[in-house]
Motif scaffolding. Structure first.
Motif, PDB file in Angstrom:
ATOM      1  N   SER A  19       0.779  -1.198   0.121  1.00  2.00           N
ATOM      2  CA  SER A  19       0.100   0.005   0.133  1.00  2.00           C
ATOM      3  C   SER A  19       0.770   1.138   0.147  1.00  2.00           C
ATOM      4  O   SER A  19       0.489   2.316  -0.787  1.00  2.00           O
ATOM      5  N   GLY A  20       2.110   1.162   0.681  1.00  2.00           N
ATOM      6  CA  GLY A  20       3.136   2.678   0.674  1.00  2.00           C
ATOM      7  C   GLY A  20       3.295   2.658  -0.519  1.00  2.00           C
ATOM      8  O   GLY A  20       3.640   3.759  -1.135  1.00  2.00           O
ATOM      9  N   LEU A  21       3.967   1.744  -1.331  1.00  2.00           N
ATOM     10  CA  LEU A  21       4.295   1.645  -2.774  1.00  2.00           C
ATOM     11  C   LEU A  21       3.406   2.241  -3.796  1.00  2.00           C
ATOM     12  O   LEU A  21       3.731   2.916  -4.409  1.00  2.00           O
ATOM     13  N   LEU A  22       1.965   1.782  -3.205  1.00  2.00           N
ATOM     14  CA  LEU A  22       1.060   2.453  -4.421  1.00  2.00           C
ATOM     15  C   LEU A  22       1.110   3.790  -4.081  1.00  2.00           C
ATOM     16  O   LEU A  22       0.819   4.579  -5.117  1.00  2.00           O
ATOM     17  N   TYR A  23       0.970   4.353  -3.049  1.00  3.25           N
ATOM     18  CA  TYR A  23       0.936   5.526  -2.563  1.00  3.25           C
ATOM     19  C   TYR A  23       2.037   6.514  -3.051  1.00  3.25           C
ATOM     20  O   TYR A  23       2.031   7.727  -3.807  1.00  3.25           O
ATOM     21  N   VAL A  63       5.704  10.057   1.621  1.00  2.13           N
ATOM     22  CA  VAL A  63       4.176   9.770   1.711  1.00  2.13           C
ATOM     23  C   VAL A  63       4.118   8.485   1.733  1.00  2.13           C
ATOM     24  O   VAL A  63       3.251   7.766   2.666  1.00  2.13           O
ATOM     25  N   GLY A  64       4.644   7.644   1.011  1.00  2.00           N
ATOM     26  CA  GLY A  64       4.968   6.230   0.801  1.00  2.00           C
ATOM     27  C   GLY A  64       5.226   5.463   2.331  1.00  2.00           C
ATOM     28  O   GLY A  64       4.246   4.447   3.018  1.00  2.00           O
ATOM     29  N   GLY A  65       6.282   6.092   2.711  1.00  2.40           N
ATOM     30  CA  GLY A  65       6.591   5.533   4.380  1.00  2.40           C
ATOM     31  C   GLY A  65       5.675   5.731   5.148  1.00  2.40           C
ATOM     32  O   GLY A  65       5.493   5.158   6.101  1.00  2.40           O
ATOM     33  N   PHE A  66       5.011   6.800   4.957  1.00  2.00           N
ATOM     34  CA  PHE A  66       3.923   7.373   5.981  1.00  2.00           C
ATOM     35  C   PHE A  66       2.918   6.399   6.052  1.00  2.00           C
ATOM     36  O   PHE A  66       2.395   6.012   7.189  1.00  2.00           O
ATOM     37  N   VAL A  67       2.514   6.104   4.793  1.00  3.28           N
ATOM     38  CA  VAL A  67       1.128   5.069   4.836  1.00  3.28           C
ATOM     39  C   VAL A  67       1.992   3.766   5.061  1.00  3.28           C
ATOM     40  O   VAL A  67       0.933   3.331   5.854  1.00  3.28           O
ATOM     41  N   ALA A  68       2.987   3.150   4.812  1.00  2.15           N
ATOM     42  CA  ALA A  68       3.342   2.000   5.153  1.00  2.15           C
ATOM     43  C   ALA A  68       3.538   1.909   6.757  1.00  2.15           C
ATOM     44  O   ALA A  68       3.251   0.863   7.336  1.00  2.15           O
ATOM     45  N   GLY A  69       3.997   2.751   7.398  1.00  2.00           N
ATOM     46  CA  GLY A  69       4.229   2.939   8.865  1.00  2.00           C
ATOM     47  C   GLY A  69       3.052   3.090   9.435  1.00  2.00           C
ATOM     48  O   GLY A  69       2.733   2.388  10.640  1.00  2.00           O
ATOM     49  N   TYR A  74       4.065  -0.676  13.655  1.00  2.00           N
ATOM     50  CA  TYR A  74       5.237  -0.759  14.407  1.00  2.00           C
ATOM     51  C   TYR A  74       6.245  -0.843  13.185  1.00  2.00           C
ATOM     52  O   TYR A  74       6.043  -1.095  12.171  1.00  2.00           O
ATOM     53  N   LYS A  75       7.662  -0.543  13.924  1.00  2.00           N
ATOM     54  CA  LYS A  75       8.647  -0.605  12.912  1.00  2.00           C
ATOM     55  C   LYS A  75       8.588   0.278  11.670  1.00  2.00           C
ATOM     56  O   LYS A  75       8.829  -0.120  10.619  1.00  2.00           O
ATOM     57  N   GLY A  76       8.165   1.399  11.807  1.00  2.00           N
ATOM     58  CA  GLY A  76       7.977   2.314  10.919  1.00  2.00           C
ATOM     59  C   GLY A  76       9.174   2.561   9.991  1.00  2.00           C
ATOM     60  O   GLY A  76       9.118   2.693   8.807  1.00  2.00           O
ATOM     61  N   TRP A  77      10.263   2.893  10.703  1.00  2.00           N
ATOM     62  CA  TRP A  77      11.470   3.066   9.932  1.00  2.00           C
ATOM     63  C   TRP A  77      11.937   2.003   9.252  1.00  2.00           C
ATOM     64  O   TRP A  77      12.451   2.040   8.012  1.00  2.00           O
ATOM     65  N   TYR A  78      11.637   0.521   9.623  1.00  2.00           N
ATOM     66  CA  TYR A  78      11.966  -0.674   8.906  1.00  2.00           C
ATOM     67  C   TYR A  78      11.128  -0.671   7.492  1.00  2.00           C
ATOM     68  O   TYR A  78      11.668  -0.850   6.351  1.00  2.00           O
ATOM     69  N   TYR A  79       9.809  -0.445   7.718  1.00  2.00           N
ATOM     70  CA  TYR A  79       8.895  -0.556   6.536  1.00  2.00           C
ATOM     71  C   TYR A  79       9.137   0.646   5.502  1.00  2.00           C
ATOM     72  O   TYR A  79       9.227   0.461   4.480  1.00  2.00           O
ATOM     73  N   GLY A  80       9.451   1.779   6.237  1.00  2.00           N
ATOM     74  CA  GLY A  80       9.781   2.911   5.352  1.00  2.00           C
ATOM     75  C   GLY A  80      10.894   2.696   4.579  1.00  2.00           C
ATOM     76  O   GLY A  80      11.114   3.234   3.378  1.00  2.00           O
TER      77      GLY A  80
END
Length: 135
Positions: A19-23, A63-69, A74-80
């Protein structure tokens, strides 16, 4: 019948990364349109286009990292950071396939920028999520 139609049109991705990649790519598309209009309608210099492109990539991965986080909780830095890495690699792959560009320091700068912007967006997204509120 109307409720069934409303529910059928909703598409939700369960993967925070997807979903973050889509955004992120939607943000890139919007950025491209805005940059194109700005170049066409105003006095923006084409010489600064590489800088504008870096800014567009940074904002898109933020924006994509924000959505993924936010979606992960949790682990927003990792997903971002993962999102930024995948995004950057896809951009470099497209660049290589489209115009036969080679790996340069600018390529590494794009990867570093997208990782950093994505991880910052992911950290802010986790803190903005409702999953970890203590109230």
């Amino acid at each position: 019948m109307l409720n069934q139609i409303k529910n059928a049109t909703k598409v939700r991705t369960t993967s925070p990364l997807l979903s973050g990649l889509l955004y992120a790519f939607a943000g890139l598309g919007l950025s491209i349109v805005v940059l194109s209009l700005a170049l066409h309608l105003s006095g923006f210099s084409e010489a600064k286009l590489p800088l504008y492109a870096l800014i567009a990539h940074g904002l898109s991965t933020f924006v994509g990292g924000f959505v993924a986080g936010k979606r992960s909780g949790y682990k927003g830095w990792y997903y971002g950071a993962a999102l930024g890495t995948i995004y950057g690699l896809v951009i470099l792959l497209i660049s290589f396939l489209a115009v036969d560009s080679s790996l340069t320091m600018r390529s590494l700068l794009i990867i570093a920028l997208t990782m950093l912007a994505g991880s910052i967006g992911g950290m802010i997204g986790v803190n903005a999520s409702n999953n970890n509120s203590n109230s």
